[in-house]
Structure formats: structure tokens, C-alpha cells
Design a protein around this motif. Sequence first.
Motif, short mmCIF file in Angstrom:
data_model
loop_
_atom_site.label_atom_id
_atom_site.label_comp_id
_atom_site.label_asym_id
_atom_site.label_seq_id
_atom_site.Cartn_x
_atom_site.Cartn_y
_atom_site.Cartn_z
N ILE A 20 27.96 46.82 28.47
CA ILE A 20 28.27 45.46 28.91
C ILE A 20 27.38 44.57 29.13
CG2 ILE A 20 30.28 46.28 30.62
CD1 ILE A 20 28.40 46.55 32.79
N SER A 21 27.54 43.32 29.23
CA SER A 21 26.55 42.23 29.26
C SER A 21 25.70 42.45 30.33
CB SER A 21 27.10 40.85 29.03
OG SER A 21 27.90 40.37 30.11
N GLN A 22 24.65 41.46 30.41
CA GLN A 22 23.89 41.56 31.72
C GLN A 22 24.73 40.73 32.86
OE1 GLN A 22 19.95 39.59 30.78
NE2 GLN A 22 19.52 41.01 29.38
N SER A 23 25.34 39.46 32.50
CA SER A 23 25.99 38.85 33.22
C SER A 23 27.21 39.73 33.97
CB SER A 23 26.74 37.67 32.72
OG SER A 23 25.82 36.86 32.26
N GLU A 24 27.92 40.41 33.20
CA GLU A 24 29.18 41.45 33.68
C GLU A 24 28.60 42.36 34.70
OE1 GLU A 24 32.78 42.47 34.70
OE2 GLU A 24 31.95 40.43 33.70
N PHE A 25 27.52 42.93 34.24
CA PHE A 25 26.76 44.12 35.08
C PHE A 25 26.42 43.44 36.44
CE2 PHE A 25 23.08 46.29 36.84
CZ PHE A 25 23.60 47.73 36.65
N LEU A 26 25.71 42.20 36.60
CA LEU A 26 25.39 41.62 37.88
C LEU A 26 26.73 41.11 38.56
CD1 LEU A 26 22.34 39.25 36.74
CD2 LEU A 26 22.30 41.49 37.82
N ARG A 27 27.55 40.73 37.68
CA ARG A 27 28.99 40.43 38.51
C ARG A 27 29.50 41.58 39.30
NH1 ARG A 27 30.42 38.07 33.71
NH2 ARG A 27 29.76 35.93 33.74
N GLN A 28 29.54 42.74 38.40
CA GLN A 28 30.20 43.97 39.16
C GLN A 28 29.30 44.59 40.38
OE1 GLN A 28 31.25 47.11 36.33
NE2 GLN A 28 32.45 45.66 35.07
#
Length: 117
Positions: A20-28
Motif C-alpha cells: 500500500i501507499s504511504q498515505s494509505e498506511f498512515l490513514r489506516q
Amino acid sequence: TRLSEDEYADFTARLAPYGISQSEFLRQAIRRATIRPVIHVSAVNDELLSAVGKLAAEYGKIGGNLNQIARYLNEYGAPYNALSGEVRAAIADLAALKYEVLQKVGEAVGNTQAYQL
């Protein structure tokens, strides 16, 4: 956020298995994070600080009265010189006691609060 090179390498290594992208990782990570607030409990409360403030104010009033007595004794001279010296010593002791109380309170709750009394 800013990361050092080592922190960034660790971060991207953690992302690799998930694909997954960095953004998606941070969102989760943010959605699933549990926030545990830190509550500092102090044995000193507002009631105690108020009481110490009143005590310090009383010290000031007593000191003012002692100053007036010393002034009066100095005005009338020789017969009261010994008593005048005792009153001055009492004023100095009172000032030292007031400072000591404020210092102890300062150690307990932080000097900022103690010296606002």
C-alpha cells in the motif's frame, strides 16, 4: 512529517509487505490507533494552593503590622531600642518563613504557580 534517512528506510520497509501507499498506511494507522491520554495526578490541588495563598497574605499583613510597631518604637527612642531590635528580628524571621513556605509549595507544584500566590 519529517523523517531521518534511517526512519524513512524503516517506514518504507514496513510498507513493503502490505503493498500500500504511504498515505494509505498512515490513514489506516490513524484510524486504528488508540489514543491514551496521560493524566498527571498531583497531591496538590487548588484548595491547598488557595490556603497557602491566604497564609502568605496573612504573613504580609503581620509583617506590615510589625513594621508599624518598629516605626513607632524608633520614634520614641532610647527606652524602646531593645524592643525595636526584637521587632525587627521578628520581621526578618517572618519574611524567611514566608519565603520558605513559598519555596516548598514551589517544589510541590512548580515555581510558576507558587510565586503567583
